[in-house]
Design an enzyme around this catalytic site. Structure first.
Site, PDB file in Angstrom:
ATOM      1  N   GLY A   1       0.814  -1.220   0.000  1.00  0.00           N
ATOM      2  CA  GLY A   1       0.000   0.000   0.000  1.00  0.00           C
ATOM      3  C   GLY A   1       0.848   1.269   0.000  1.00  0.00           C
ATOM      4  O   GLY A   1       0.403   2.309  -0.487  1.00  0.00           O
TER       5      GLY A   1
ATOM      6  N   GLU B   1       1.637   1.828  -3.513  1.00  0.00           N
ATOM      7  CA  GLU B   1       0.396   2.237  -4.182  1.00  0.00           C
ATOM      8  C   GLU B   1       0.061   3.690  -3.876  1.00  0.00           C
ATOM      9  O   GLU B   1      -0.389   4.437  -4.740  1.00  0.00           O
ATOM     10  CB  GLU B   1      -0.752   1.308  -3.747  1.00  0.00           C
ATOM     11  CG  GLU B   1      -0.580  -0.100  -4.310  1.00  0.00           C
ATOM     12  CD  GLU B   1      -1.598  -1.079  -3.752  1.00  0.00           C
ATOM     13  OE1 GLU B   1      -1.680  -1.201  -2.518  1.00  0.00           O
ATOM     14  OE2 GLU B   1      -2.305  -1.726  -4.543  1.00  0.00           O
TER      15      GLU B   1
END
Ligand code: HXC
Length: 290
Positions: free
Chosen positions: A141, A144
């Site tokens: 994440g 991301e």
């Protein structure tokens, strides 16, 4: 059909409120935050700096952190003095991913009916330019999140990876999509299927990162880039960002059409008149964002 019917009650149920799904409200003061630090930087204090600040967990992106990040983004977006935003972490980690301890016992039902991660892409809706300044780990994440920003600057020891496969899952906040668009299929596939990390240098070579700096000057460099962007027309900058982002969503023909419309629109602004007059008069343009 039976399977579809079985899903209906789940679909109809309102999104359960993950903390980050709460309506965004500008923060009252920086003291409200537990997991991030915010500050206005730059000579004109026109750069909003957000520092992820959960060092003991290597800035693992727990729900509370994501909720605060969204609040800070909303506040900087609403602040007319702020013209660009820098998101950074610490020296060891930009962010080591979504919080595994929070996720480990989630069921499919929890994720699906609760809209897990549905608030993560708030960053992609910010109209002001956002620069990620990545030192250390940008994993899962964290990678991301960096890829949701408009520009990625990396410290020379930064490492990027999508290691979800090693946890028995896959990227869920755009990793398979944005990484593939950024670095191409072969490297993206290798990273997603092996979980291997790539260095800042490899990330730059692959096009994920635009520039690399020494660890201790990275954030200052990102702020300087943000200030440079802030000196241009606010209005036209938003149009330029919209047009570049359209390249990820549209065919070439559609994208070029949108670009042309936005290009024509700049001629309806005072800033285009000012910019071109300043060139002809050999002076610096004074953009007003109109
Ligand atoms: C929760 C985490 C964490 C994470 C680190 N920590 N990463 N906690 N979620 N993603 C915690 C550790 O549990 C530990 O807490 C502390 O941070 C320090 O981590 P260590 O492992 O002791 O540090 P180190 O040995 O230096 O190793 C660093 C590391 C490693 C290589 C970054 O922590 C690691 O592999 N982390 C997980 C990376 C990862 O798999 N990320 C993807 C997550 S899934 P304690 O309490 O033990 O001291 C994901 C899905 C995204 O992101 C889906 C869409 C959003």
């Amino acid at each position: 059909m039976a399977a579809l019917r079985a899903l209906l009650p789940v679909v109809r149920r309102p999104l359960r409120s993950w903390p980050g799904c709460a309506a965004l409200r500008p923060f009252a003061s920086e003291a409200d935050f537990k997991y991030i630090l915010t500050e206005k930087k730059g000579k004109g204090r026109n750069v909003g700096l957000i520092r992820l600040n959960r060092p003991k967990a290597l800035n693992a992106l727990c729900e509370g952190l994501m909720a605060e990040l969204n609040q800070a983004l909303a506040a900087f977006e609403a602040d007319p003095a702020v013209r660009a935003i820098v998101v950074t972490g610490g020296e060891k980690a930009f962010a080591a991913g979504a919080d595994i301890k929070e996720m480990q016992n989630q069921t499919f039902q929890d994720c699906y009916s609760g809209g897990f991660l549905s608030h993560w892409d708030q960053l992609t809706r910010v109209k002001k330019p956002v620069i990620a300044a990545v030192n250390g780990y940008a994993l899962g994440g964290g990678c991301e999140l960096a890829m949701m920003c408009d520009i990625i600057y990396a410290g020379e020891k930064a490492q990027f990876a999508q290691p979800e496969i090693l946890l028995g899952t896959i990227p869920g906040a755009g990793g398979t999509q944005r990484l593939t668009r950024a670095v191409g299929k072969s490297l993206a596939m290798e990273m997603v299927l092996t979980g291997d990390r790539i260095s800042a240098q490899d990330a730059k070579q692959a096009g994920l990162v635009s520039k690399i700096f020494p660890v201790d000057t990275l954030v200052e460099e990102a702020i300087q880039c943000a200030e440079k962007i802030a000196s241009n027309s606010k209005l036209v900058t938003a149009m330029a960002k919209e047009s570049v982002n359209a390249a990820f969503e549209m065919t070439l023909t559609e994208g070029c059409k949108l670009e042309k419309k936005l290009f024509y629109s700049t001629f309806a602004t005072e800033d285009q008149k000012e910019g071109m007059a300043a060139f002809v008069e050999k002076r610096k343009a004074n953009f007003k964002g109109q």
